[in-house]
Design an enzyme around this catalytic site. Structure first.
Site, PDB file in Angstrom:
ATOM      1  N   THR A   1     -41.778   9.026  38.113  1.00 40.73           N
ATOM      2  CA  THR A   1     -40.960   9.157  39.271  1.00 40.73           C
ATOM      3  C   THR A   1     -40.953   7.671  40.040  1.00 40.73           C
ATOM      4  OG1 THR A   1     -42.466  10.262  40.441  1.00 40.73           O
ATOM      5  CG2 THR A   1     -40.921  11.545  39.404  1.00 40.73           C
TER       6      THR A   1
ATOM      7  N   ASP B   1     -55.507  19.559  46.134  1.00 38.42           N
ATOM      8  CA  ASP B   1     -54.170  18.669  45.886  1.00 38.42           C
ATOM      9  C   ASP B   1     -54.251  17.550  46.980  1.00 38.42           C
ATOM     10  OD1 ASP B   1     -52.056  17.730  44.938  1.00 38.42           O
ATOM     11  OD2 ASP B   1     -50.557  19.134  45.768  1.00 38.42           O
TER      12      ASP B   1
END
Ligand code: CA
Length: 715
Positions: free
Chosen positions: A196, A336
């Site tokens: 991306t 994360d």
């Protein structure tokens, strides 16, 4: 600093020169190829990129300059006249999904990207489409990414544009015709890799990373020859199978910080999915690396080890990919907490000494100032309230953990959440004010151990945590939503404190641009494009975008006129997952557009279409409460990542409470891939038919909840 009169004069001179060359080339057909090529559009080379500040009217690389400051010296639009900013033109993109690109404007053409990696070449004065390139990404792989089928833009080099496509291809496109020149597959397409990020180009080498650390991949960054598409080097961020020889000394060192076998069987993570910066003087490429895969270190690495080079800033030699230094922001990452966030390079005086610094505000909530020559930590302070660490030890450079983030024994509400204190939305640094403008986020998450090694499968998150619990009761939901908020934070990197802040109800706002006009531009979750005074934070201008804006704006000049462009289009992970807590800003008919403004612009956007529609009457609920609960758990493990927690969608993908009778009748085939070509992947490999039925029953229950709320009789 360049004044606008001088700029106009320069533009006029360049135009005259172009006319002369055109005339000349007509009379001399044997002109050498190299000279002819130099007249091709997007003829960007090292000399031009290194001298980017001498042509401030262009925006030739992702962060405008190699230092990625996202600061423009343009000053025709200023704090004094920005109130007169109006829409110059708007252009509707093909796919109404998250829009994250920073447009490139060079040689009089704008190049930008939208969902599914579609490239648009536009006239930057009128918005007229010059050409479009659709790489034909297979919609059935939409589910391989964590956070939407987004793209952050192209890089120009010597007449070509370079695109990282969602399916992992690096594609060279002729900048004039929009035709594909070459394509190289940069990932193993049997795994959950996606691309991306925008490529960066250093001396003819196209640098590209990838994503996928929510779904089990091994991170790396690669360099390709811009002319041929041949891979020149690849640097893995985390070690592979310890029974195989390590790729290099850096991997050998990293190996000692990992334990067990889950990490190399499930990838380990550390993906380089967004941030890079380059210092030409030191000849160092800086990359930011992502989270561990699976997230939960208990399963990834037997609960121990720093797990190099997760959540790190790494300096590499761009010629060879050789490791030079690293700084790990979150050793033993388990939340994360990526360090893929925007990296900014600047030179500044600190304690009476001029330092070459690198700045980053990663997900973990600390703002880092690092010596970019050596990787030495100069300072770090929390830029929003956090609870997992109380500070960063100046001696060791390691976070001082509080224990409040340790969910290995009991669930913990940890701040920040996986959305981060700052995500990919770029910050900007204004050397005039000395401030960094951060789109900051205040979010928390209940981390709860899944209790088993998470499963790896295509399209499936495997993080080692229990799925989030999103309340179904509207009042409770609103209370959860109220705990999330956002800030535009003007951060003083030397004092390590905020100079001013602007508060937002939603955390998920746009990246920032700062200019010499004493301005900061930012789009917002609630559908506005805004400008603030860079020194004071005063709101000076706003205009409707008709959708949430997450991308960072950019600016350019054509014929002396300064333009500011926002890519508008709600999306990204928060938009997808947290439709419920963000229900007040759901964009039901989000329309993705390029919006370009200039002083006195008088273009108008069509009115927004954000009217709630009544839900169809759902089928009868036949399952027991226990079966509905089982369906709820399955839904949140498999479906909620795109369709939203508690089955409340952001509007980007169908809200399954609104299924019509035909969709209900086709529910099982759709889950098994009947609409794969429209972007709904198959989940038949993870949900057997009886589980699909349970998920369906849960959704029918949620549809009844909705119709009851809308005052319609339930069956
Ligand atoms: Ca992640």
């Amino acid at each position: 600093m360049l004044d606008s009169t001088r700029l106009s004069a320069r533009c006029a001179l360049i135009a005259l020169a172009c006319l002369a060359i055109t005339a000349c080339s007509k009379s001399q057909p044997d002109e050498p190829d190299a000279a002819a090529a130099q007249k091709a559009p997007a003829w960007v080379d090292s000399a031009r990129l290194l001298a980017a500040n001498e042509s401030p009217g262009e925006w030739m690389s992702h962060g405008r300059t190699y230092d990625e400051q996202r600061y423009s010296p343009l000053n025709k639009i200023t704090a004094d006249n920005v109130a007169n900013l109006g829409l110059a033109w708007h252009y509707k993109l093909d796919v109404d999904r998250g829009t994250e690109a920073t447009p490139i404007v060079v040689d009089g053409v704008m190049y930008t990207t939208g969902a599914y990696s579609i490239v648009y070449a536009l006239n930057p004065v009128s918005g007229e489409l010059l050409w479009k390139y659709d790489p034909g990404v297979d919609r059935s792989i939409a589910g391989r990414g964590c956070c939407g089928v987004v793209n952050r833009g192209v890089a120009p080099w010597k007449g070509k544009l370079y695109l990282g496509a969602y399916d992992g291809r690096l594609i060279a496109i002729d900048a004039k015709s929009g035709q594909e020149v070459w394509s190289a597959q940069t990932v193993d397409t049997t795994k959950n890799y996606t691309v991306t990020g925008a490529p960066r180009i250093i001396d003819g080498k196209v640098i590209i990373g990838n994503g996928g650390a929510e779904l089990g991949v091994r991170g790396y960054v690669s360099a390709y020859d811009a002319e041929t598409g041949d891979m020149l080097w690849r640097w893995y961020t985390v070690p592979g199978d310890p029974d195989q020889p390590a790729e290099n000394a850096a991997m050998e060192a990293a190996q000692k910080t990992w334990f067990g076998d889950v990490y190399y069987k499930q990838g380990g993570g550390g993906t380089v999915w967004d941030s890079m910066a380059y210092d030409p003087e030191l000849d160092l490429l800086y990359i930011g690396t992502g989270n561990g895969s699976p997230w939960n270190i208990k399963y990834r690495s037997e609960g121990k080890g720093d797990n190099l080079y997760l959540s790190s800033i790494v300096a590499l030699k761009p010629d060879t990919g050789e490791y030079v230094w690293h700084y790990q922001t979150t050793p033993g990452e388990t939340w994360d907490y990526t360090a893929t966030q925007h990296i900014v390079l600047a030179d500044m005086d600190i304690d009476g000494r001029s330092r070459k610094v690198l700045m980053q505000a990663p997900k973990n909530g600390f703002f880092y100032v690092i010596d970019r020559e050596t990787g030495e930590l100069l300072s770090a302070e929390a830029f929003v309230p956090i609870n997992w660490a109380s500070g960063v030890d100046p001696e060791t450079g390691r976070p001082i953990k509080t224990g409040l983030g340790d969910y290995s024994e009991t669930p913990k509400l940890v701040v920040p959440s996986p959305y981060g204190a700052h995500n990919w939305q770029p910050m900007s640094y204004n050397p005039q004010t000395g401030l960094v403008y951060i789109p900051a986020q205040i979010t928390g998450h209940l981390y709860e151990d899944e209790g088993k090694v998470p499963a790896y499968a295509l399209n499936l998150w495997n993080v080692g945590l229990k799925p989030m619990k999103v309340p179904e009761d509207p009042a409770e939901l609103a209370a959860v939503g109220a705990q999330f908020s956002g800030k535009l934070l003007a951060w003083d990197p030397i004092k390590q404190e905020a100079a001013w802040t602007v508060d937002y109800a939603s955390p998920w706002n746009g990246g920032t641009l700062s200019t010499a006009g004493n301005l900061v531009f930012q789009g917002t979750a609630d559908g506005r494009t805004t400008a603030y005074a860079a020194d004071s934070g005063e709101l000076l201008w706003e205009s409707p975008a008709n959708t949430g804006v997450i991308a960072a704006p950019m600016t350019y000049t054509i014929d002396g006129e300064q333009y500011v462009t926002f890519m508008a289009g709600w999306g990204g992970v928060f938009a997808l997952v947290a439709g419920g807590p963000a229900e007040d800003i759901i964009w039901r008919q989000s329309e993705s557009r390029v919006l370009t403004f200039k002083l006195g612009g008088d273009d108008q956007l069509p009115p927004p279409n954000n009217t709630p529609v009544p839900a169809p009457t759902p089928p009868e609920l036949t399952a027991s409460a226990e079966q509905v609960e089982a369906g709820r758990q399955l839904y949140h493990g498999v479906c909620a990542g795109c369709h939203g927690g508690a089955a409340i969608s952001s509007g980007l993908v169908p809200d399954l409470r609104y299924m019509n009778p035909a969709t209900h009748a086709q529910f099982a085939p759709i889950v098994a891939g009947a609409r794969a070509r429209q972007g709904m992947p198959s989940f038949a490999h993870v949900l057997p038919p009886e589980q699909i039925t349970l998920v369906h029953q849960y959704l029918i229950k949620r549809a009844h909840d909705l119709t009851a709320m809308q005052g319609k009789p339930s069956q």
